[in-house]
Scaffold this motif. Sequence first.
Motif, PDB file in Angstrom:
ATOM      1  N   UNK A 242      -9.860   4.048   0.614  1.00 39.90           N
ATOM      2  CA  UNK A 242     -10.981   4.444  -0.248  1.00 39.90           C
ATOM      3  C   UNK A 242     -10.869   3.910  -1.667  1.00 39.90           C
ATOM      4  N   UNK A 243      -9.678   3.473  -2.083  1.00 38.90           N
ATOM      5  CA  UNK A 243      -9.595   2.743  -3.354  1.00 38.90           C
ATOM      6  C   UNK A 243      -8.935   1.406  -3.058  1.00 38.90           C
ATOM      7  N   UNK A 244      -9.278   0.388  -3.830  1.00 41.29           N
ATOM      8  CA  UNK A 244      -8.574  -0.890  -3.675  1.00 41.29           C
ATOM      9  C   UNK A 244      -7.836  -1.212  -4.975  1.00 41.29           C
ATOM     10  N   UNK A 245      -6.898  -2.169  -4.843  1.00 43.87           N
ATOM     11  CA  UNK A 245      -6.007  -2.450  -5.962  1.00 43.87           C
ATOM     12  C   UNK A 245      -4.764  -1.573  -5.851  1.00 43.87           C
ATOM     13  N   UNK A 246      -4.527  -1.036  -4.649  1.00 47.16           N
ATOM     14  CA  UNK A 246      -3.378  -0.151  -4.444  1.00 47.16           C
ATOM     15  C   UNK A 246      -2.074  -0.960  -4.453  1.00 47.16           C
ATOM     16  N   UNK A 247      -0.963  -0.251  -4.627  1.00 45.96           N
ATOM     17  CA  UNK A 247       0.348  -0.899  -4.557  1.00 45.96           C
ATOM     18  C   UNK A 247       0.610  -1.423  -3.153  1.00 45.96           C
ATOM     19  N   UNK A 248       1.459  -2.467  -3.067  1.00 47.62           N
ATOM     20  CA  UNK A 248       1.719  -3.076  -1.755  1.00 47.62           C
ATOM     21  C   UNK A 248       2.371  -2.099  -0.782  1.00 47.62           C
ATOM     22  N   UNK A 249       3.111  -1.121  -1.312  1.00 41.44           N
ATOM     23  CA  UNK A 249       3.796  -0.170  -0.440  1.00 41.44           C
ATOM     24  C   UNK A 249       2.836   0.821   0.203  1.00 41.44           C
ATOM     25  N   UNK A 250       1.633   0.962  -0.347  1.00 41.90           N
ATOM     26  CA  UNK A 250       0.715   1.969   0.225  1.00 41.90           C
ATOM     27  C   UNK A 250      -0.700   1.422   0.406  1.00 41.90           C
ATOM     28  N   UNK A 251      -0.767   0.298   1.104  1.00 47.85           N
ATOM     29  CA  UNK A 251      -2.072  -0.181   1.548  1.00 47.85           C
ATOM     30  C   UNK A 251      -2.710  -1.261   0.706  1.00 47.85           C
ATOM     31  N   UNK A 252      -2.003  -1.720  -0.339  1.00 48.94           N
ATOM     32  CA  UNK A 252      -2.577  -2.779  -1.181  1.00 48.94           C
ATOM     33  C   UNK A 252      -2.526  -4.128  -0.493  1.00 48.94           C
TER      34      UNK A 252
ATOM     35  N   UNK B 164      -8.893  -6.225   1.279  1.00 43.46           N
ATOM     36  CA  UNK B 164      -7.975  -5.059   1.317  1.00 43.46           C
ATOM     37  C   UNK B 164      -8.589  -3.975   2.210  1.00 43.46           C
ATOM     38  N   UNK B 165      -9.914  -3.776   2.085  1.00 40.63           N
ATOM     39  CA  UNK B 165     -10.601  -2.800   2.945  1.00 40.63           C
ATOM     40  C   UNK B 165     -10.457  -3.189   4.417  1.00 40.63           C
ATOM     41  N   UNK B 166     -10.638  -4.488   4.696  1.00 41.04           N
ATOM     42  CA  UNK B 166     -10.527  -4.945   6.093  1.00 41.04           C
ATOM     43  C   UNK B 166      -9.128  -4.685   6.632  1.00 41.04           C
ATOM     44  N   UNK B 167      -8.114  -5.024   5.834  1.00 41.22           N
ATOM     45  CA  UNK B 167      -6.723  -4.827   6.280  1.00 41.22           C
ATOM     46  C   UNK B 167      -6.434  -3.339   6.491  1.00 41.22           C
ATOM     47  N   UNK B 168      -6.946  -2.483   5.590  1.00 36.17           N
ATOM     48  CA  UNK B 168      -6.732  -1.038   5.744  1.00 36.17           C
ATOM     49  C   UNK B 168      -7.376  -0.525   7.029  1.00 36.17           C
ATOM     50  N   UNK B 169      -8.596  -1.007   7.313  1.00 39.38           N
ATOM     51  CA  UNK B 169      -9.290  -0.543   8.520  1.00 39.38           C
ATOM     52  C   UNK B 169      -8.565  -1.004   9.779  1.00 39.38           C
ATOM     53  N   UNK B 170      -7.988  -2.208   9.697  1.00 37.82           N
ATOM     54  CA  UNK B 170      -7.279  -2.747  10.871  1.00 37.82           C
ATOM     55  C   UNK B 170      -5.844  -2.247  10.950  1.00 37.82           C
ATOM     56  N   UNK B 171      -5.397  -1.519   9.910  1.00 39.62           N
ATOM     57  CA  UNK B 171      -4.016  -1.026   9.838  1.00 39.62           C
ATOM     58  C   UNK B 171      -3.002  -2.165   9.948  1.00 39.62           C
ATOM     59  N   UNK B 172      -3.247  -3.236   9.205  1.00 30.33           N
ATOM     60  CA  UNK B 172      -2.265  -4.317   9.147  1.00 30.33           C
ATOM     61  C   UNK B 172      -2.392  -5.019   7.799  1.00 30.33           C
ATOM     62  N   UNK B 173      -1.432  -5.891   7.507  1.00 33.22           N
ATOM     63  CA  UNK B 173      -1.546  -6.624   6.240  1.00 33.22           C
ATOM     64  C   UNK B 173      -1.255  -8.098   6.443  1.00 33.22           C
ATOM     65  N   UNK B 174      -2.032  -8.901   5.758  1.00 30.94           N
ATOM     66  CA  UNK B 174      -1.910 -10.353   5.874  1.00 30.94           C
ATOM     67  C   UNK B 174      -0.895 -10.873   4.858  1.00 30.94           C
ATOM     68  N   UNK B 175      -0.408 -12.085   5.114  1.00 26.78           N
ATOM     69  CA  UNK B 175       0.567 -12.687   4.190  1.00 26.78           C
ATOM     70  C   UNK B 175      -0.140 -13.171   2.922  1.00 26.78           C
ATOM     71  N   UNK B 176       0.673 -13.426   1.914  1.00 27.84           N
ATOM     72  CA  UNK B 176       0.165 -13.950   0.647  1.00 27.84           C
ATOM     73  C   UNK B 176      -0.587 -15.275   0.862  1.00 27.84           C
TER      74      UNK B 176
END
Length: 443
Positions: free
Chosen positions: A189-199, A379-391
């Motif tokens: 629900x917020x973006x710009x989060x830290x990498x450890x918690x969904x950023x 970031x929203x897409x990654x949060x919805x998919x429950x995964x994170x992409x590389x830099x």
Amino acid sequence: MELDQFMAGLVRRNPGEKEFHQAVREVADKVLPFIAAHPDYQKARIMERMTEPDRIVIFRVSWEDDDGNVRVNRGYRVQFSNAIGPYKGGLRFDKSVHLSVLKFLGFEQVFKNSLTTLPMGGAKGGSDFNPKGKSDSEVMRFCQSFMTELYRHIGEDVDVPAGDIGVGAREISYLFGQYKRLSNEFTGTLTGKGLAFGGSQVRTEATGYGCVYFAREMLAHVNDELEGKTCVLSGSGNVATYAAQRLMQLGAKVVALSDRTGFIHEPDGLTLERLDYIIELKEHQRGSLDQYAKEFGVTFCPGKKPWIVPCDIAFPCATQNELDKEDARTLIDHGCRLVSEGANMPTTFAGSTLFEEAQILFAPGKAANAGGVAISGLEMSQNSMRLSWTREEVDRQLQEIMTRIHEQCVEYGIENGHVNYIKGANVAGFVKVAEAMLAYGIM
Ligand code: NDP
């Protein structure tokens, strides 16, 4: 409809809101002639509807400072349009915040988000709270109080706020922590989060990097390149410092940066090591550039804007209306060929008209600084998919998005072989939202 007639109605309905009038005028100036050739848009009064926010929430934010005094600020969320996706846009904490500023920013955000090609509507919010000089505990208490009201108006499919002036990693963390506690859910629900918690990777750098990628596209379009160009930037916050970093990495020379106290001039070019010092100074110590200038023996011009330094490219990355007609004249006279707006509406209407007349390559913020919100969208897409992409993956997508925004500007902005980016960005951003509004019927 005539621009003056349209603006007279808007000013009457929104008295005293100068920044909002200015933002609408810039868009209407380019979009009304386009609408005139499309009777469907005219009949459905799309532009009148687009300049009226869906809703505005205004609320009291009470908190206690470290000395036990009760402090009161005002909080806002302007939900401008969710025609093409959930409301999306930053929060600004600055003493200069008032409704007109947030309406202008929310309005701009609708067009910007449309240009990213991602499904995001437009919003903006914030408070007249000034985080400068406040302790971490005070900022935390303010953010928690602010979110205690805001949380009921936002959500991952409703409205997704992010940072802006005065709202960086620290503030987003406090805001997100409180949102998570009140809603009892962990969603994006917020973006710009830290990498450890969904950023997302690259979110911090995205606006600055995107602005540079956009300038690179503009140059490539006229068979030129960034390498070797002399660049002047205003601001030394999130957008300016990461724009400076990417410029240097791509072989350009950064000779000036500024803040509220003045600007630094480095004729031989800033180095990446020194820029790291500035990032640390601004992000963690909340210091000013004269401290940096003293430390490194660099020229500091107090109380001045950096536009008097000759350059090939200017990146206004501080705040609205920081580059006026006189500054635009100075830049043109000194041979500046390209202006890419990292900030929102940093150039006054008269200033941008002068750039337009001189056929300077001029990218308005809604196109050039859209990289930040684009990566927020990812970031929203990654949060919805429950995964994170590389830099590397996120940076690749950022470059692709900036290229697509540039293509849209060219498609709608080409005039006798020259690209009018103001027209291109405004008309391209308008069309997608207008089509959605037409499809929904009258609402
Ligand atoms: P920051 O707060 O990180 O930095 C703002 C910088 O601008 C600071 O160096 C500040 O000086 C300077 N500044 C602010 N107000 C003034 C003023 N009135 N006169 C002179 N200098 C000033 O903000 P951001 O970098 O995040 O934002 C900068 C601009 O970019 C804003 O217009 C914002 O809306 C826009 N933007 C930001 C995005 C983002 O992702 N962060 C996305 C898209 C647009 P000091 O250091 O002294 O405080």
